[in-house]
Design an enzyme around this catalytic site. Structure first.
Site, PDB file in Angstrom:
ATOM      1  N   GLY A  86       0.822  -1.210   0.000  1.00 27.32           N
ATOM      2  CA  GLY A  86       0.000   0.000   0.000  1.00 27.32           C
ATOM      3  C   GLY A  86       0.851   1.253   0.000  1.00 27.32           C
ATOM      4  O   GLY A  86       0.341   2.368   0.046  1.00 27.32           O
ATOM      5  N   SER A  90       4.830  -0.495  -6.594  1.00 25.43           N
ATOM      6  CA  SER A  90       4.788  -0.643  -8.061  1.00 25.43           C
ATOM      7  C   SER A  90       4.926   0.726  -8.741  1.00 25.43           C
ATOM      8  O   SER A  90       5.608   0.845  -9.757  1.00 25.43           O
ATOM      9  CB  SER A  90       3.537  -1.390  -8.524  1.00 25.43           C
ATOM     10  OG  SER A  90       2.391  -0.730  -8.103  1.00 25.43           O
ATOM     11  N   ALA A  91       4.334   1.764  -8.153  1.00 16.16           N
ATOM     12  CA  ALA A  91       4.514   3.110  -8.738  1.00 16.16           C
ATOM     13  C   ALA A  91       5.969   3.532  -8.627  1.00 16.16           C
ATOM     14  O   ALA A  91       6.523   4.152  -9.539  1.00 16.16           O
ATOM     15  CB  ALA A  91       3.613   4.110  -8.014  1.00 16.16           C
ATOM     16  N   ASP A 132      -1.113   7.282  -7.477  1.00 15.22           N
ATOM     17  CA  ASP A 132       0.192   6.785  -7.019  1.00 15.22           C
ATOM     18  C   ASP A 132       1.324   7.285  -7.911  1.00 15.22           C
ATOM     19  O   ASP A 132       2.324   7.823  -7.435  1.00 15.22           O
ATOM     20  CB  ASP A 132       0.217   5.249  -7.002  1.00 15.22           C
ATOM     21  CG  ASP A 132      -0.619   4.658  -5.873  1.00 15.22           C
ATOM     22  OD1 ASP A 132      -1.476   5.380  -5.332  1.00 15.22           O
ATOM     23  OD2 ASP A 132      -0.405   3.482  -5.541  1.00 15.22           O
TER      24      ASP A 132
HETATM   25  C1  MEV Z   1      -4.220   2.577  -4.110  1.00 11.10           C
HETATM   26  O1  MEV Z   1      -2.984   3.151  -3.706  1.00 11.10           O
HETATM   27  C2  MEV Z   1      -5.290   3.607  -4.281  1.00 11.10           C
HETATM   28  C3  MEV Z   1      -6.630   3.093  -4.820  1.00 11.10           C
HETATM   29  O2  MEV Z   1      -7.523   4.206  -4.754  1.00 11.10           O
HETATM   30  C4  MEV Z   1      -6.519   2.605  -6.242  1.00 11.10           C
HETATM   31  C5  MEV Z   1      -6.158   3.712  -7.229  1.00 11.10           C
HETATM   32  O3  MEV Z   1      -6.523   4.854  -7.013  1.00 11.10           O
HETATM   33  O4  MEV Z   1      -5.509   3.398  -8.254  1.00 11.10           O
HETATM   34  C6  MEV Z   1      -7.215   1.992  -3.971  1.00 11.10           C
END
Ligand code: MEV
Length: 312
Positions: A86, A90-91, A132
């Site tokens: 979280g 990946s970004a 992200d």
């Molecule tokens: C994930 O970091 C954020 C989400 O809102 C998905 C997204 O916005 O791409 C869950």
């Protein structure tokens, strides 16, 4: 150019995850856990000494496929960001890779890095929003909104939704991130919320309320009103729990950290992954998180997004 070294931070979402997928506003900050990529021209493709492989190097492979038609590259990566946490691992690898490829071609302007990084993430995992990749590219704070506001940076459109990305001035927040150790799967969590949103009017209200909380948070962020920011984080967390993206481990870490925090919430896609707490007592919060079995990261805001560290 023969060799480029780049680096990119990771991120946490302060307000608005999931809601941002439906065009609601969201706020994120870049944090100082970084990924580094070194790229050199070579005879064949490799990543950390292994052949370039779809299963292990999805983002790197997609970035090359979309952006590069030069000779093969030897790529070396190092990352302090735990994967599927979280925190935008990946970004972070995507932005570090995309900025290195674009630097090889002399085209590494910020907007170009952000838009191409979103494209890579989107085509790799059907990613829902550009929050992200935009945060990791720009560093500092980001406000995603559904209209152009002050400090506008760039806009992104996909599948009928348009996001306007803005720089947001944020105070030096003291945050602690607690990793549950349970991998969160963003596409699955986004899909779960999407089903709820599609079939349930109450879920749509919850998403809109999250959007309102995000907008309410802008002023206290600008005025360094930590009490108010914390209250809004707690409210946002309740709504994320209603959306079904919490996990008992996240709840335990949030409850433990609230004793020493202004507020705490799930951050990112949830279902595992991480929570964040806003505090003046980073050590106490980190201890409380570790006592209930989480891994704590005392983080500060990364002022720099992607960086070209060297080129030869
Ligand atoms: C994930 O970091 C954020 C989400 O809102 C998905 C997204 O916005 O791409 C869950």
């Amino acid at each position: 150019m023969q060799r480029v070294i780049t680096s990119a931070p990771s991120k946490v979402i302060l307000f608005g995850e999931h809601a941002v997928v439906y065009g609601e506003p969201a706020i994120a900050v870049a944090i100082n856990l970084r990924t580094t990529v070194m790229m050199e021209r070579a005879r064949e493709y490799s990543v950390n000494g292994e052949p370039l492989d779809d299963r292990y190097h999805r983002y790197i492979k997609k970035a090359i496929e979309l952006l590069w038609d030069g000779e093969p590259l030897r790529i070396t990566t190092a990352s302090a960001v735990p994967s599927a946490s979280g925190m935008g691992s990946s970004a972070s690898i995507t932005v570090a890779t995309v900025s290195a490829l674009l630097a090889m071609m002399g085209r590494e302007e910020e907007r170009n890095v952000a838009l191409n990084s979103f494209r890579v993430e989107y085509e790799t995992q059907g990613r829902a929003s550009p929050i992200d990749t935009s945060t990791v590219t720009h560093g500092k704070g980001i406000l995603v909104a559904n209209r152009k506001m002050d400090n506008f940076l760039w806009e992104v459109e996909r599948g009928g939704t348009r996001w306007y990305i803005h720089h947001l001035e944020v105070p030096p927040l003291k945050l602690v991130v607690g990793f549950s150790g349970i991998k969160g799967h963003t596409p699955e969590m986004v899909e779960k919320v999407r089903r709820f949103y599609t079939w349930n009017a109450f879920a749509r209200d919850v998403i809109r309320e999250i959007g309102r909380i995000t907008l309410e948070a802008i002023e206290p962020l600008e005025n360094e009103d930590y009490e108010r920011i914390g209250e809004l984080m707690n409210r946002n967390n309740k709504l994320l729990t209603i959306l079904g993206v919490s996990h008992p481990k996240l709840k335990e870490m949030i409850d433990a950290s609230l004793r020493y925090s202004y507020g705490a919430k799930i951050t990112g896609a949830g279902g595992g992954g991480c929570m964040i707490a806003l505090t003046d007592e980073q050590d106490e919060v980190a201890k409380a998180i570790e006592e209930v079995g989480g891994k704590a990261y005392k983080v500060s805001i990364a002022q720099r997004g992607y960086e070209i560290m060297s080129r030869e």
